[in-house]
Design a protein around this motif. Structure first.
Motif, PDB file in Angstrom:
ATOM      1  N   GLN A 101      10.798  10.312 -71.935  1.00 42.24           N
ATOM      2  CA  GLN A 101      10.801  10.712 -70.529  1.00 42.24           C
ATOM      3  C   GLN A 101       9.935   9.733 -69.730  1.00 42.24           C
ATOM      4  OE1 GLN A 101       8.415  14.045 -68.773  1.00 42.24           O
ATOM      5  NE2 GLN A 101      10.424  15.042 -68.592  1.00 42.24           N
ATOM      6  N   GLU A 161      15.149   9.944 -70.471  1.00 42.15           N
ATOM      7  CA  GLU A 161      15.110  11.047 -69.508  1.00 42.15           C
ATOM      8  C   GLU A 161      14.235  10.639 -68.328  1.00 42.15           C
ATOM      9  OE1 GLU A 161      14.942  15.406 -70.472  1.00 42.15           O
ATOM     10  OE2 GLU A 161      12.883  15.213 -69.702  1.00 42.15           O
ATOM     11  N   HIS A 163      12.071  11.842 -65.178  1.00 40.14           N
ATOM     12  CA  HIS A 163      11.374  13.073 -64.782  1.00 40.14           C
ATOM     13  C   HIS A 163      11.491  13.271 -63.265  1.00 40.14           C
ATOM     14  CE1 HIS A 163       8.977  16.508 -65.046  1.00 40.14           C
ATOM     15  NE2 HIS A 163       7.950  16.070 -65.761  1.00 40.14           N
ATOM     16  N   ARG A 213      15.471  15.456 -65.817  1.00 37.60           N
ATOM     17  CA  ARG A 213      14.850  16.782 -65.749  1.00 37.60           C
ATOM     18  C   ARG A 213      14.594  17.115 -64.294  1.00 37.60           C
ATOM     19  NH1 ARG A 213       9.823  19.130 -69.481  1.00 37.60           N
ATOM     20  NH2 ARG A 213      10.976  20.990 -70.082  1.00 37.60           N
ATOM     21  N   HIS A 245      18.361  18.467 -67.647  1.00 36.58           N
ATOM     22  CA  HIS A 245      17.374  19.273 -68.362  1.00 36.58           C
ATOM     23  C   HIS A 245      16.757  20.194 -67.313  1.00 36.58           C
ATOM     24  CE1 HIS A 245      13.875  19.003 -71.528  1.00 36.58           C
ATOM     25  NE2 HIS A 245      14.213  20.248 -71.248  1.00 36.58           N
ATOM     26  N   THR A 247      14.548  22.933 -65.632  1.00 33.81           N
ATOM     27  CA  THR A 247      13.288  23.643 -65.631  1.00 33.81           C
ATOM     28  C   THR A 247      13.049  24.170 -64.216  1.00 33.81           C
ATOM     29  OG1 THR A 247      10.923  23.417 -66.135  1.00 33.81           O
ATOM     30  CG2 THR A 247      12.023  21.479 -65.240  1.00 33.81           C
TER      31      THR A 247
END
Length: 341
Positions: A101, A161, A163, A213, A245, A247
């Motif tokens: 990430q 990934e 962020h 994410r 992803h 969250t």
């Protein structure tokens, strides 16, 4: 019907199961100059021995002042590549795939002097007042993401990934609460994230999936909801994101753990809604430590992959133990097989 132990294929990424170790910063006092050390090596490789399908290395700073703390890892220099390559090779030797990430903490960079952000708005009274980035600095930041991605590819990672969650820099740009700029990056809140994605895609090999994410919901007054984030993420998808992803939180006192009312699987419905609206693979995360709860997420089709965070910190062999509890296929390292007869 897929379950936790069904292999997963997307582009050139093939996972032996649907279990993901999400990025969790280690704040290791030994991570000098952002270089991972023996702690990080053992930490990640032990989860590969434990049967995890995909490991995503903790948020790794694209700039020294982009780390949450100076104890965190970074990938802003070619000199940092060999230590990451050692981790990648170790994880691969046990049949697990590994991603990293990449991110920048923005106004939440605790040791930066001063931190930077889209606008000069402090996270709280306990945090420093950030300095607003100039347009040329924004362009440099986009290049820094690209160069870090290049280094990650050179280190051998299977996926990257970006962020864009938890109140860090990309999230700060696309949230109306934290982006009060009057230039194009304030008039178009998705522009920065979109340009980062496009820059990163330029250095990814053909067939390597890109994960992002995002915080699908903010837990503060005036914060955005899942519909806003999904609409924004449609642009991120079109720019090159393959898997999301999902969250939440990060822009207020309630962080990514969801607060005291959070229950196992409390973010799963957000992931399911993203999957429905964007027609993309999604990773669900958030108190999915219970074997049966994690299994149900995949069996019901609510998400494609399940990330287990705190549960895997407690138990490096969470995947093997889940397999035993749920009668899945146990792929135990031969050195440990006598314990599972």
């Amino acid at each position: 019907m897929a379950d936790l132990f069904t292999p997963y294929n997307f582009k050139n990424l093939t996972l032996k199961n649907r279990i993901v170790m999400p990025p969790m910063c280690q704040y290791s006092v030994l991570a000098e100059d952002g270089i991972p050390n023996d702690w990080h090596f053992v930490h990640y490789v032990s989860r590969a021995v434990g049967g995890t399908g995909l490991i995503i290395v903790e948020m790794t700073g694209i700039h020294p002042d982009g780390r949450i703390s100076n104890q965190d890892t970074g990938l802003w220099s070619d000199e940092q590549i060999p230590a990451f390559r050692k981790i990648v090779d170790g994880v691969h030797s046990y049949g697990t795939k590994i991603g990293i990430q990449l991110g920048h903490a923005g106004r939440k960079a605790q040791d930066a002097k001063p931190p930077v952000a889209p606008s000069a708005i402090a996270f709280s009274s306990q945090y420093q007042m950030p300095r607003a980035l100039t347009k040329s600095e924004i362009e440099e930041m986009i290049l820094a993401f690209k160069e870090s991605a290049r280094r990650a590819v050179e280190a051998g990672f299977d996926t990257i990934e970006i962020h864009g969650a938890h109140g860090y820099l990309i999230h700060q740009f696309h949230s109306p609460l934290t982006n009060h700029r009057d230039d194009e990056y304030g008039q178009d809140l998705g522009l920065f994230g979109e340009q980062v994605i496009m820059a990163v895609k330029e250095v990814l090999p053909e067939g390597m999936p890109l994960i992002m994410r995002v915080s699908a919901q903010e837990y503060v007054d005036g914060g955005y909801d899942v519909e806003y984030c999904a609409k924004l993420s449609e642009r991120y998808k079109n720019a090159g994101v393959d898997i999301f992803h999902i969250t939440s939180g990060g822009e207020g006192p309630i962080g990514s753990e969801g607060g005291p009312k959070a229950e196992p699987g409390y973010q799963v419905e957000l992931a399911t809604e993203f999957k429905r609206l964007l027609q993309v693979p999604v990773i669900a995360v958030g108190l999915l430590d219970d074997f049966e709860v994690a299994q149900d997420v995949v069996l019901s089709g609510k998400a494609d992959l399940v990330a287990v965070g705190r549960g895997m910190l407690r138990d490096p062999y969470w995947s093997v133990h889940a397999s035993k509890a749920l009668d899945g296929e146990q792929k135990v390292a031969k050195q440990y097989q006598r314990a599972y007869r």
